[in-house]
Design a protein around this motif. Structure first.
Motif, PDB file in Angstrom:
ATOM      1  N   GLU A 145       0.537  -0.998   0.023  1.00  9.05           N
ATOM      2  CA  GLU A 145       0.155  -0.010   0.044  1.00  9.05           C
ATOM      3  C   GLU A 145       0.764   1.040   0.232  1.00  9.05           C
ATOM      4  O   GLU A 145       0.508   2.215  -0.424  1.00  9.05           O
ATOM      5  N   ALA A 148       0.841   2.122  -3.137  1.00 11.04           N
ATOM      6  CA  ALA A 148      -0.339   1.971  -3.565  1.00 11.04           C
ATOM      7  C   ALA A 148      -0.787   0.958  -4.161  1.00 11.04           C
ATOM      8  O   ALA A 148      -1.732   0.915  -5.525  1.00 11.04           O
ATOM      9  N   LYS A 150       0.946  -0.341  -6.575  1.00 13.28           N
ATOM     10  CA  LYS A 150       1.693  -0.397  -8.694  1.00 13.28           C
ATOM     11  C   LYS A 150       3.066  -0.613  -8.209  1.00 13.28           C
ATOM     12  O   LYS A 150       4.015  -0.078  -7.667  1.00 13.28           O
ATOM     13  N   SER A 171      -5.977  -3.111 -14.381  1.00  9.75           N
ATOM     14  CA  SER A 171      -6.089  -1.575 -13.502  1.00  9.75           C
ATOM     15  C   SER A 171      -7.551  -1.479 -14.016  1.00  9.75           C
ATOM     16  O   SER A 171      -7.470  -0.680 -15.765  1.00  9.75           O
ATOM     17  N   PRO A 172      -8.638  -0.900 -13.359  1.00  6.33           N
ATOM     18  CA  PRO A 172      -8.547  -0.992 -12.084  1.00  6.33           C
ATOM     19  C   PRO A 172      -8.179  -2.391 -11.626  1.00  6.33           C
ATOM     20  O   PRO A 172      -8.612  -3.013 -12.357  1.00  6.33           O
ATOM     21  N   THR A 176      -6.364  -5.188  -5.326  1.00  7.38           N
ATOM     22  CA  THR A 176      -6.453  -4.619  -4.754  1.00  7.38           C
ATOM     23  C   THR A 176      -7.088  -2.967  -5.025  1.00  7.38           C
ATOM     24  O   THR A 176      -7.032  -2.008  -3.595  1.00  7.38           O
ATOM     25  N   THR A 178      -6.456  -0.902  -6.922  1.00  4.65           N
ATOM     26  CA  THR A 178      -5.489   0.354  -7.028  1.00  4.65           C
ATOM     27  C   THR A 178      -6.151   0.648  -8.746  1.00  4.65           C
ATOM     28  O   THR A 178      -6.666  -0.079  -9.053  1.00  4.65           O
ATOM     29  N   SER A 179      -5.209   1.878  -9.293  1.00 10.13           N
ATOM     30  CA  SER A 179      -5.328   1.981 -10.938  1.00 10.13           C
ATOM     31  C   SER A 179      -4.045   2.549 -11.497  1.00 10.13           C
ATOM     32  O   SER A 179      -4.412   3.857 -10.420  1.00 10.13           O
ATOM     33  N   TYR A 180      -3.523   2.771 -12.519  1.00  7.61           N
ATOM     34  CA  TYR A 180      -2.319   3.393 -12.660  1.00  7.61           C
ATOM     35  C   TYR A 180      -3.027   4.523 -13.835  1.00  7.61           C
ATOM     36  O   TYR A 180      -4.186   4.467 -14.698  1.00  7.61           O
ATOM     37  N   PHE A 316      -6.605   0.562   2.370  1.00  5.47           N
ATOM     38  CA  PHE A 316      -5.924   1.415   1.012  1.00  5.47           C
ATOM     39  C   PHE A 316      -7.720   1.278   0.873  1.00  5.47           C
ATOM     40  O   PHE A 316      -8.272   1.029   0.259  1.00  5.47           O
ATOM     41  N   SER A 318      -9.112   2.356  -1.879  1.00  9.68           N
ATOM     42  CA  SER A 318      -9.131   1.753  -2.916  1.00  9.68           C
ATOM     43  C   SER A 318      -9.615   2.760  -4.459  1.00  9.68           C
ATOM     44  O   SER A 318     -10.443   3.857  -4.049  1.00  9.68           O
ATOM     45  N   THR A 319      -9.388   3.085  -5.432  1.00 10.18           N
ATOM     46  CA  THR A 319     -10.197   4.076  -6.423  1.00 10.18           C
ATOM     47  C   THR A 319     -10.611   3.608  -7.306  1.00 10.18           C
ATOM     48  O   THR A 319     -11.508   3.256  -8.591  1.00 10.18           O
TER      49      THR A 319
END
Ligand SMILES: *Cc1c(COP(=O)(O)O)cnc(C)c1O
Length: 397
Positions: A145, A148, A150, A171-172, A176, A178-180, A316, A318-319
């Protein structure tokens, strides 16, 4: 009976296993709250269901071309142009029985004995096993985390060897969330440009992005890489169509035709009816998608906050996607009625037995310090489920 060696190289999907266990408890009349399986709890939107019914009534129930009908390929081509700014021709698209099947066909078409495939950790459960089945070697790149979840361009470059055949990006991300950003993908892409390997971009959660973040994939961020990128996507997650089994891949003709050839000797075409439904999903009104995204975003904000309020858990923010992936390692070393909890498997067994809550251990994704909550379940379930987790954790000593 002696089974083929390849069967022993892989594990059954751990997420599906957790779900089966939770369903079995439910069948016994036990009230289990499931955060296990990653599929939307919404019904497939009405207009899509109607398109399928119409296909059945019109007798669209026979074999189709192996890689999908032209009308669906054209809907996919429009989607890739509209949403991603990528241009493809029909012979660069192949439709399979879900994105998982597209990914399987890619690994079978691309990977040889000894080839290396770079996989960021935590990873989606099927990537390593599909690589292993094809005789390849997963090369893991760790994240946590603090970054993030990545990978950095430096980490990527370190993992590349003369045997590197492919890099998988998701990504997403599942698990996790997460996204780039486009800029991060551009920097990773600049490393890729110095070498010669394929990039598999699993974009299945493309539409499930929150906080107004725009989607990007590596082919759109670095146009020079499009000739080496296979974009994988599907209708399961965006349109609540997990059971319909339609996924697709877009990429260089050579790999697309190899994948279609393999499919012609395994499943043949994906369901004719589901193909018609997918055309409506891609071309039809998108209001239902907007509603689902906004509901997922509310749940994301709620569950991450609730998890962070529990002592010993740190989550974390997340997005994207529909998973919360908290770090639970502070709880390791504690115990319940004399039984020690030392890893994510122990903790999830404890959650299931004592809180009646199904959660997937992080070890399934290569990250034992975490567990995965899918919040593709009602707000009421989330509230009650986290209440139970909170109470169960307070009983640990
Ligand atoms: C769900 C999922 C898929 C596969 O979806 P299909 O239902 O097979 O289309 C692929 N990749 C990731 C990361 C997923 O979570």
């Amino acid at each position: 009976m002696k089974l083929a060696d390849r069967v022993h190289k892989i594990q059954p999907s751990p997420t599906l296993a957790i779900d089966a266990k939770a369903k079995a408890l439910k069948a016994e009349g036990i009230d289990v709250i499931g955060f296990g399986v990653g599929e939307p709890d919404f019904d497939t939107p009405e207009n899509i269901r109607q398109a399928a019914k119409k296909a059945i009534d019109n007798g669209f129930t026979r074999y189709t071309p192996v890689g999908g009908i032209d009308e669906l390929k054209d809907a996919i081509i429009s989607k890739l142009k509209r949403d991603n700014g990528l241009e493809f021709r029909r012979d660069q698209i192949t439709v399979a029985c879900g994105a998982k099947h597209s990914l399987y066909n890619i690994s079978q078409a691309l990977i040889q004995e000894g080839d290396e495939v770079i996989i960021p950790v935590p990873y989606w459960v099927s990537y390593p096993d599909q690589v292993l089945l094809a005789g390849g070697r997963p090369v893991f790149v760790d994240t946590d985390e603090k970054s993030a979840f990545k990978i950095s361009p430096e980490q990527l470059e370190k993992a590349i060897t003369p045997r590197t055949k492919a890099l998988i990006l998701n990504s997403p991300c599942n698990p996790t969330g997460t996204s780039y950003t486009r800029d991060e993908l551009r920097k990773l892409g600049e490393v890729c440009l110095k070498y010669d390997f394929m990039i598999i971009s699993d974009d299945i959660y493309e539409k499930l992005l929150y906080d107004g973040i725009p989607f990007a994939n590596i082919a759109s961020a670095v146009p020079e890489l499009q000739s080496r990128t296979i974009v994988v996507n599907g209708v399961s997650k965006t349109f609540a169509m997990t059971g319909w089994r339609i996924g697709y891949a877009a990429g260089p003709v050579e790999i697309i035709s190899a994948m279609t050839k393999l499919q012609s000797q395994s499943t043949s075409n994906p369901s004719s009816v589901a193909q018609k439904a997918s055309i409506e999903a891609l071309n039809g009104p998108q209001d239902a998608v907007k509603m689902m995204i906004s509901e997922f975003e509310n749940r994301r904000t709620y569950i991450v906050k609730r998890l962070n309020d529990i002592p010993g858990i740190s989550c974390f923010m997340s997005t994207g996607a529909f998973y919360a992936f908290p770090n639970v390692s502070e709880l390791y070393g504690k115990s319940f009625s004399g039984k020690a909890i030392n890893n994510s498997t122990n903790l999830c067994a404890f959650f299931l037995e004592h809180a009646r809550v199904a959660v997937v251990p992080g070890i399934a994704f290569g990250a034992d310090n975490y567990v995965r909550f899918s919040y593709a379940t009602s707000m009421d379930n989330i509230r009650r489920g986290i209440d139970r987790i909170e109470e169960a954790i307070s009983a640990l000593v």
